[in-house]
Design an enzyme around this catalytic site. Structure first.
Site, PDB file in Angstrom:
ATOM      1  N   ARG A  66       0.826  -1.217   0.000  1.00 48.70           N
ATOM      2  CA  ARG A  66       0.000   0.000   0.000  1.00 48.70           C
ATOM      3  C   ARG A  66       0.861   1.268   0.000  1.00 48.70           C
ATOM      4  O   ARG A  66       0.382   2.335  -0.373  1.00 48.70           O
ATOM      5  CB  ARG A  66      -0.976  -0.010   1.171  1.00 48.70           C
ATOM      6  N   TYR A  91     -13.938  21.348 -13.652  1.00 46.84           N
ATOM      7  CA  TYR A  91     -14.320  20.027 -14.163  1.00 46.84           C
ATOM      8  C   TYR A  91     -15.577  19.558 -13.417  1.00 46.84           C
ATOM      9  O   TYR A  91     -15.650  19.686 -12.186  1.00 46.84           O
ATOM     10  CB  TYR A  91     -13.125  19.104 -13.899  1.00 46.84           C
ATOM     11  N   ASP A  94      -5.773  22.354 -10.644  1.00 44.17           N
ATOM     12  CA  ASP A  94      -5.893  21.204 -11.529  1.00 44.17           C
ATOM     13  C   ASP A  94      -5.144  21.590 -12.801  1.00 44.17           C
ATOM     14  O   ASP A  94      -5.625  22.383 -13.603  1.00 44.17           O
ATOM     15  CB  ASP A  94      -7.379  20.914 -11.799  1.00 44.17           C
ATOM     16  N   LYS A 109      -4.669  11.576 -18.867  1.00 46.39           N
ATOM     17  CA  LYS A 109      -4.689  12.376 -20.091  1.00 46.39           C
ATOM     18  C   LYS A 109      -3.303  12.375 -20.753  1.00 46.39           C
ATOM     19  O   LYS A 109      -2.966  11.440 -21.443  1.00 46.39           O
ATOM     20  CB  LYS A 109      -5.175  13.795 -19.775  1.00 46.39           C
TER      21      LYS A 109
HETATM   22  C1  PLP Z   1     -10.298  14.042 -16.840  1.00 47.23           C
HETATM   23  C2  PLP Z   1     -10.053  15.132 -15.886  1.00 47.23           C
HETATM   24  C3  PLP Z   1      -9.950  14.889 -14.529  1.00 47.23           C
HETATM   25  C4  PLP Z   1     -10.218  13.543 -13.931  1.00 47.23           C
HETATM   26  O1  PLP Z   1      -9.308  12.592 -14.283  1.00 47.23           O
HETATM   27  P1  PLP Z   1      -9.628  11.022 -14.255  1.00 47.23           P
HETATM   28  O2  PLP Z   1      -8.275  10.443 -14.349  1.00 47.23           O
HETATM   29  O3  PLP Z   1     -10.511  10.772 -15.430  1.00 47.23           O
HETATM   30  O4  PLP Z   1     -10.324  10.734 -12.961  1.00 47.23           O
HETATM   31  C5  PLP Z   1      -9.650  15.946 -13.695  1.00 47.23           C
HETATM   32  N1  PLP Z   1      -9.485  17.184 -14.176  1.00 47.23           N
HETATM   33  C6  PLP Z   1      -9.594  17.459 -15.473  1.00 47.23           C
HETATM   34  C7  PLP Z   1      -9.399  18.860 -15.933  1.00 47.23           C
HETATM   35  C8  PLP Z   1      -9.890  16.456 -16.382  1.00 47.23           C
HETATM   36  O5  PLP Z   1     -10.045  16.743 -17.672  1.00 47.23           O
END
Ligand code: PLP
Length: 411
Positions: free
Chosen positions: A66, A120, A192, A217
């Site tokens: 973990r 988001y 973010d 992403k």
């Molecule tokens: C896709 C996304 C997330 C979330 O990511 P996941 O890996 O799909 O949980 C968070 N912030 C932004 C801006 C995103 O486009």
């Protein structure tokens, strides 16, 4: 080369940094990439060693699965090396888990969280649902209004969650100014930073305290894994790490290995998709069917000046708004595309298109924005991949033709 650190005698270029980040021989052995350590149990030599193991809680010390193993540590070291100002990086099973993990690390019942109105959607839902249930109040703020931002800070405000450019609508915020205001009031700035990554926006250097990415992403880059990260300075990093351990956040070594492999080409992929996105955005700007191109890379587009001032790179994600048509006409356009897939997520090597209607997801700012024609409201978000931009432009032209055709048949 120490753990994820670079030689400091002269500054290294981005490609070099991506090639060497996190390649600690302690984790890789005599091969280039760290092996996949599939491990829950770590075996100790004897009971004394087992007892000694509980005394230290630090990265790079095997304890139990973990807390990760060398494959995961190599990835977090690489991400730390790429984020100037970071003490360390915590990995999470998704980007949403990273957002939840960071917010739960810094917030307590009674605290107020500020969130920019362009956040988001799952972030928004987390704030109004989960966090509310745990006694945290959220105020949504206009991402472009620094005075309103300062006015919405109260004595209970603990943190602000920024996202620049904003999801779908792509507003670029004045992050150095907003984080300076936050700091004056003792408010923690979390961003973010999935769109730019530290290659395009070194968030901690620009005043943020915690930089989050959905690694799903650009870092993953091939639409085949889910992961998130949060990088921070000293004390905050330790708080993030403790909270992630308390919540049981862990990522698989197989996914960490894939993410690390893709990270090596992230600069090349981002450069290519940024150039293609700019070409496609410029072409869209010249189309009569398009009311607004929401692409900070594009000269003259909203946010371009701040993007030029604060960012060192871009990516292939942007949006445009159709002039005065119906949602059905927009569907005709998207459904006619052959090269663009229709689906969520972005940052993969393949291009994607989705429709969006942010009106229901705003509370501090209107959609369409004031000053726009009210009929210009239906958006399409494109994630530009590694295909040839000329082919993608042809595909979009086919989409516009299908939209015209459907309109003529209706008349
Ligand atoms: C896709 C996304 C997330 C979330 O990511 P996941 O890996 O799909 O949980 C968070 N912030 C932004 C801006 C995103 O486009």
């Amino acid at each position: 080369m120490g753990k994820g650190k670079f030689p400091t005698d002269h500054p290294l270029g981005q490609g070099t940094r991506l090639a060497i980040a996190g390649r600690d021989p302690e984790y890789t052995g005599a091969v280039v990439n760290p092996p996949v350590w599939r491990a829950s149990t770590h075996l100790y030599a004897d009971t004394a060693a087992l007892k000694d193991g509980t005394r230290h809680n630090e990265d790079g010390r095997f304890f139990y699965g973990r807390r990760g193993a060398p494959t995961q540590w190599a990835l977090s070291d690489a991400l730390t090396a790429l984020e100037p100002g970071a003490e360390g990086t915590v990995l999470y099973p998704s980007g949403v888990a990273a957002i939840a993990g960071a917010l739960m690390a810094v917030l307590s019942p009674g605290d107020v969280l500020l969130v920019t109105d362009n956040a988001y959607e799952p972030t928004r839902n987390m704030a109004t649902g989960l966090l509310k249930r745990f006694g945290v109040q959220t105020r949504f703020v206009d991402p472009l209004d620094g005075a309103a931002f300062e006015a919405s800070i109260c004595s209970a405000t603990k943190a602000v969650l920024l996202e620049s450019p904003g999801s779908l609508t792509m507003e670029v915020q004045d992050i150095p100014a907003l984080t300076a205001i936050a700091r004056q009031h003792g408010v923690i700035s979390i961003i973010d930073n999935t769109w730019a990554t530290p290659l395009g926006f070194p968030a901690l250097e620009r005043g943020c305290d915690i930089a989050i990415m959905s690694l799903t992403k650009h870092v993953g880059g091939h639409s085949d894994l889910m992961m998130g990260s949060a990088a921070a300075r000293g004390d905050l990093y330790r708080t993030l790490r403790q909270t992630a351990q308390a919540l049981g956040h862990v990522v698989s070594p197989d996914d960490a290995s894939l993410a690390l492999r893709s990270l090596r080409t992230m600069g090349l992929r981002l450069d290519r998709s940024t150039h293609s996105a700019l070409a496609i955005a410029s072409w869209l700007k010249g189309r009569a069917e398009v009311a607004h191109v929401l692409c900070p890379l594009l000269p003259g587009a909203p946010g371009h000046e701040l993007w030029t001032r604060d960012f060192t790179g871009g990516c292939g994600l942007f949006s445009f708004v159709i002039k005065g048509r119906s949602a059905a006409a927009r569907s005709q356009l998207i459904d006619a595309l052959q090269l663009f897939g229709i689906g969520y997520s972005w940052g993969g090597y393949e291009s994607l298109a989705i429709p969006f209607d942010p009106a229901g997801n705003r509370s501090a700012t209107p959609w369409p924005p004031s000053g726009w024609d009210t009929g210009d409201r239906y958006g399409i978000r494109l994630s530009i991949g590694l295909e040839d931009p000329a082919d993608l432009i042809c595909d979009l032209a086919t989409g516009f033709a299908a939209m015209e055709q459907a309109d003529m048949e209706q008349e």
